[in-house]
Design a protein around this motif. Structure first.
Motif, PDB file in Angstrom:
ATOM      1  N   HIS A  87      35.241  17.320  72.220  1.00  0.00           N
ATOM      2  CA  HIS A  87      34.343  16.274  72.729  1.00  0.00           C
ATOM      3  C   HIS A  87      34.428  14.969  71.944  1.00  0.00           C
ATOM      4  O   HIS A  87      33.749  13.996  72.275  1.00  0.00           O
ATOM      5  CB  HIS A  87      32.893  16.793  72.784  1.00  0.00           C
ATOM      6  N   HIS A  88      35.256  14.950  70.892  1.00  0.00           N
ATOM      7  CA  HIS A  88      35.490  13.692  70.173  1.00  0.00           C
ATOM      8  C   HIS A  88      36.910  13.159  70.407  1.00  0.00           C
ATOM      9  O   HIS A  88      37.350  12.244  69.709  1.00  0.00           O
ATOM     10  CB  HIS A  88      35.256  13.875  68.669  1.00  0.00           C
ATOM     11  N   GLU A  89      37.623  13.735  71.370  1.00  0.00           N
ATOM     12  CA  GLU A  89      38.918  13.172  71.767  1.00  0.00           C
ATOM     13  C   GLU A  89      38.669  11.893  72.574  1.00  0.00           C
ATOM     14  O   GLU A  89      37.657  11.795  73.278  1.00  0.00           O
ATOM     15  CB  GLU A  89      39.699  14.170  72.621  1.00  0.00           C
ATOM     16  N   ASN A  90      39.567  10.927  72.471  1.00  0.00           N
ATOM     17  CA  ASN A  90      39.431   9.666  73.206  1.00  0.00           C
ATOM     18  C   ASN A  90      40.473   9.562  74.310  1.00  0.00           C
ATOM     19  O   ASN A  90      41.564  10.132  74.210  1.00  0.00           O
ATOM     20  CB  ASN A  90      39.580   8.465  72.251  1.00  0.00           C
ATOM     21  N   GLU A 130      35.921  19.143  81.119  1.00  0.00           N
ATOM     22  CA  GLU A 130      34.586  19.423  80.585  1.00  0.00           C
ATOM     23  C   GLU A 130      34.350  18.684  79.274  1.00  0.00           C
ATOM     24  O   GLU A 130      33.229  18.224  78.992  1.00  0.00           O
ATOM     25  CB  GLU A 130      34.384  20.933  80.398  1.00  0.00           C
ATOM     26  N   ALA A 131      35.402  18.534  78.451  1.00  0.00           N
ATOM     27  CA  ALA A 131      35.261  17.816  77.179  1.00  0.00           C
ATOM     28  C   ALA A 131      35.154  16.312  77.415  1.00  0.00           C
ATOM     29  O   ALA A 131      34.438  15.611  76.689  1.00  0.00           O
ATOM     30  CB  ALA A 131      36.444  18.127  76.272  1.00  0.00           C
ATOM     31  N   ARG A 132      35.854  15.799  78.442  1.00  0.00           N
ATOM     32  CA  ARG A 132      35.733  14.371  78.775  1.00  0.00           C
ATOM     33  C   ARG A 132      34.316  14.043  79.228  1.00  0.00           C
ATOM     34  O   ARG A 132      33.764  12.982  78.907  1.00  0.00           O
ATOM     35  CB  ARG A 132      36.733  14.007  79.873  1.00  0.00           C
ATOM     36  N   LYS A 171      30.727   0.588  79.094  1.00  0.00           N
ATOM     37  CA  LYS A 171      31.676  -0.165  79.924  1.00  0.00           C
ATOM     38  C   LYS A 171      32.798  -0.745  79.066  1.00  0.00           C
ATOM     39  O   LYS A 171      33.962  -0.810  79.497  1.00  0.00           O
ATOM     40  CB  LYS A 171      30.942  -1.263  80.679  1.00  0.00           C
ATOM     41  N   SER A 172      32.472  -1.177  77.857  1.00  0.00           N
ATOM     42  CA  SER A 172      33.491  -1.775  76.983  1.00  0.00           C
ATOM     43  C   SER A 172      34.508  -0.747  76.501  1.00  0.00           C
ATOM     44  O   SER A 172      35.628  -1.108  76.102  1.00  0.00           O
ATOM     45  CB  SER A 172      32.822  -2.444  75.781  1.00  0.00           C
ATOM     46  N   GLU A 173      34.126   0.520  76.522  1.00  0.00           N
ATOM     47  CA  GLU A 173      35.021   1.574  76.040  1.00  0.00           C
ATOM     48  C   GLU A 173      35.769   2.276  77.181  1.00  0.00           C
ATOM     49  O   GLU A 173      36.417   3.301  76.959  1.00  0.00           O
ATOM     50  CB  GLU A 173      34.217   2.622  75.258  1.00  0.00           C
ATOM     51  N   SER A 174      35.690   1.735  78.395  1.00  0.00           N
ATOM     52  CA  SER A 174      36.419   2.299  79.534  1.00  0.00           C
ATOM     53  C   SER A 174      37.919   2.188  79.282  1.00  0.00           C
ATOM     54  O   SER A 174      38.431   1.096  78.973  1.00  0.00           O
ATOM     55  CB  SER A 174      36.056   1.544  80.819  1.00  0.00           C
ATOM     56  N   GLY A 175      38.623   3.294  79.382  1.00  0.00           N
ATOM     57  CA  GLY A 175      40.058   3.315  79.132  1.00  0.00           C
ATOM     58  C   GLY A 175      40.409   3.417  77.665  1.00  0.00           C
ATOM     59  O   GLY A 175      41.586   3.508  77.315  1.00  0.00           O
ATOM     60  N   ILE A 176      39.407   3.368  76.783  1.00  0.00           N
ATOM     61  CA  ILE A 176      39.636   3.491  75.331  1.00  0.00           C
ATOM     62  C   ILE A 176      39.072   4.845  74.858  1.00  0.00           C
ATOM     63  O   ILE A 176      39.816   5.781  74.611  1.00  0.00           O
ATOM     64  CB  ILE A 176      38.992   2.317  74.565  1.00  0.00           C
ATOM     65  N   PHE A 206      36.646   6.473  76.769  1.00  0.00           N
ATOM     66  CA  PHE A 206      36.251   7.274  77.928  1.00  0.00           C
ATOM     67  C   PHE A 206      37.161   7.063  79.127  1.00  0.00           C
ATOM     68  O   PHE A 206      37.734   5.977  79.308  1.00  0.00           O
ATOM     69  CB  PHE A 206      34.818   6.924  78.344  1.00  0.00           C
ATOM     70  N   GLN A 207      37.257   8.087  79.941  1.00  0.00           N
ATOM     71  CA  GLN A 207      38.015   8.013  81.196  1.00  0.00           C
ATOM     72  C   GLN A 207      37.354   6.969  82.105  1.00  0.00           C
ATOM     73  O   GLN A 207      36.140   7.012  82.328  1.00  0.00           O
ATOM     74  CB  GLN A 207      38.027   9.370  81.880  1.00  0.00           C
ATOM     75  N   PRO A 208      38.120   6.012  82.637  1.00  0.00           N
ATOM     76  CA  PRO A 208      37.530   4.942  83.463  1.00  0.00           C
ATOM     77  C   PRO A 208      36.679   5.461  84.626  1.00  0.00           C
ATOM     78  O   PRO A 208      35.624   4.904  84.916  1.00  0.00           O
ATOM     79  CB  PRO A 208      38.757   4.175  83.965  1.00  0.00           C
ATOM     80  N   GLU A 209      37.142   6.519  85.291  1.00  0.00           N
ATOM     81  CA  GLU A 209      36.385   7.053  86.425  1.00  0.00           C
ATOM     82  C   GLU A 209      35.010   7.580  85.996  1.00  0.00           C
ATOM     83  O   GLU A 209      34.024   7.457  86.733  1.00  0.00           O
ATOM     84  CB  GLU A 209      37.178   8.173  87.110  1.00  0.00           C
TER      85      GLU A 209
END
Length: 512
Positions: A427-430, A448-450, A481-486, A488-491
């Protein structure tokens, strides 16, 4: 009328007919013939008949077309007398084909009767048409007509009973595919009751199945597993159950016996060492042909299956409660007290549902979510409780909780523990691969981890910690929102933004 050879009867033996009550159950019989005299004579013969505790309701059609209108209505016809020659020489035969092939009615008993047998030879008609009987009009004396009706109604009753039992059994089988789910016990019980009533021919009766379990402290827990008929839905409390019925049920538990009267059937079943059940059937009218031995056999098996389901439900519930307790204990050790464990579980449930994941996945991630930080039990308290920023060495120690948590849960073969292992470790993977402990990137991290990753951060940012104050909702959304694609998964970021109000409402309902 001379075609019918009716003998005179003693009028004293004829039962007086009363007008049919609109709520009274009757046998609907269709007469299809273009001769009015045939209708008159048939009514004369059957006018006072009562068969299997029901009166007869006779309906007339003077052509095949009129018959089709009646047969297409809501009237449930048990049988029909059909003339061969009406609008055409084979109008009756064509009507029979229409009933069976177009209307798809295979239960109505059809009696073909003709005054011109030459137009429809008996051997040919019986072999080519799905009829119950074939009679020439001169054959149908008063006694034979009455006998024919009795025979047809009994046949219809048996066929419909089998059909209803089959339908109920199909429901039972359909429900059994999902009976291991916690919320399916009532569905299984309802299907079982329907099947039992159909087998007994008790369509209008009402039923309770009640369970008693004695706990370690000798307390009795009473549960109403299912009910049907006029009893309505399963009662929330025993106070909503009729006192007289409740007294009978309690007596059955005490006496451990069965009782059968014209008003009810009640039976006791020992289902395990510390549990038992009672079946209570209340009849709307005195039952005909009720077989207590069949009811006992069927009900015993239903009670045992229900007991197995209840035990399974209790096991799952106990597992979930233990997961919450364990999660709370971990959070308490790290002084992150409050409802974080409960909220993350509910938020995982929400996101998984919005992703339209299968119910089994939604239930599993909800149950396993409280285990996501179990590895923190290996982190020294001086690091967990440090009010300021961790130095490089401390941070390396803190990061080890993900790998430690995954290793702990890997020792268990329980499905919830196996899913918890994935949540704890990853759960701490990016999303961009910059996370820990394995540096997984994109969809290499299990879904599930995402989900857990974004849920954990949203809740943590909104909560007070030893090293920070809670963030405002606007600031949380801005960061996500700022971490989308970094991170967290954008979707998932889009989904969190779309349902952000619901997410915050869950947090408001379960404050620290």
């Amino acid at each position: 009328m001379s075609q019918f050879l009716f003998q005179e009867e003693d009028e004293s033996e004829i039962q007086v007919t009363t007008h049919l009550n609109s709520n009274e159950k009757v046998w609907n019989i269709l007469i299809v013939d273009d001769e009015p005299a045939v209708h008159d004579v048939t009514r004369l013969v059957l006018r006072n008949s009562v068969i299997l505790d029901r009166k007869l309701a006779l309906h007339s059609a003077y052509s095949a077309q009129e018959a089709k209108v009646l047969l297409s209505s809501d009237i449930d016809f048990c049988m029909g007398f059909i003339d061969v020659v009406m609008e055409s020489e084979h109008a009756g035969l064509d009507l029979i084909n229409w009933i069976r092939e177009d209307l798809k009615n295979s239960t109505i008993r059809l009696i073909l009767r003709t005054g011109q047998a030459g137009n429809a030879p008996e051997e040919s008609v019986i072999s080519h048409y799905d009829i119950h009987d074939y009679k020439t009009k001169t054959e149908l004396t008063q006694r034979k007509l009455t006998t024919c009706v009795y025979s047809s109604i009994r046949s219809y009753r048996d066929i419909t009973t089998i059909a209803k039992s089959l339908d109920a059994f199909k429901k039972l089988i359909a429900s059994s595919t999902s009976i291991l789910k916690v919320d399916k016990i009532s569905e299984f019980a309802s299907a079982a009751l329907t099947n039992l009533l159909s087998l007994m021919g008790l369509d209008s009766s009402s039923v309770y199945i009640v369970r008693h379990e004695i706990d370690l402290f000798n307390h009795i827990e009473e549960t109403y597993l299912a009910c049907s008929g006029k009893f309505g839905q399963i009662p929330d409390t025993i106070d909503n159950v009729n006192e007289e019925i409740r007294a009978k049920i309690n007596s059955a538990f005490i006496e451990k016996n069965s009782e059968f009267t014209d008003q009810y059937f009640i039976s006791f079943y020992k289902t395990s060492q510390d549990a038992c059940a009672v079946l209570y059937i209340e009849f709307d009218s005195p039952p005909v042909g009720f077989q207590t031995n069949l009811a006992e056999i069927f009900s015993t098996n239903v009670a045992l299956v229900l007991e197995s389901l209840v035990r399974h439900q209790q096991s799952e519930t106990n597992q979930r409660e233990l997961m919450y307790i364990l999660g709370d204990a971990i959070e308490a050790r790290s002084k992150e007290t409050g409802a974080h464990v409960k909220r993350t579980a509910l938020l995982c449930h929400l996101i998984a549902e919005k992703l339209q994941m299968p119910t089994v996945f939604v239930d599993a991630i909800t149950a396993a979510a409280p285990l996501h930080d179990i590895g923190k039990i290996t982190v020294p308290e001086r690091i967990l409780h440090k009010p300021g920023k961790l130095d490089a060495d401390e941070w390396e120690i803190m990061k080890q909780h993900a790998e430690s948590g995954g290793a702990m849960l890997a020792r268990s073969s329980l499905p919830i523990a196996q899913l918890g292992k994935t949540l704890a470790r990853h759960h701490h993977e990016n999303w961009d691969g910059s996370g820990y402990p394995d540096g997984l990137k994109g969809k290499d991290t299990p879904l599930e981890a995402r989900i857990m990753a974004i849920v954990d951060v949203i809740d943590a940012l909104g909560s007070k910690r030893s090293y920070k104050e809670p963030w405002s909702n606007d600031k949380i959304l801005e960061f996500i929102k700022s971490e989308s694609g970094i991170k967290f998964q954008p979707e998932l970021v889009e989904l969190a933004e779309l349902y952000f109000d619901e997410i915050m409402e869950i947090r408001n309902q379960h404050p620290d």
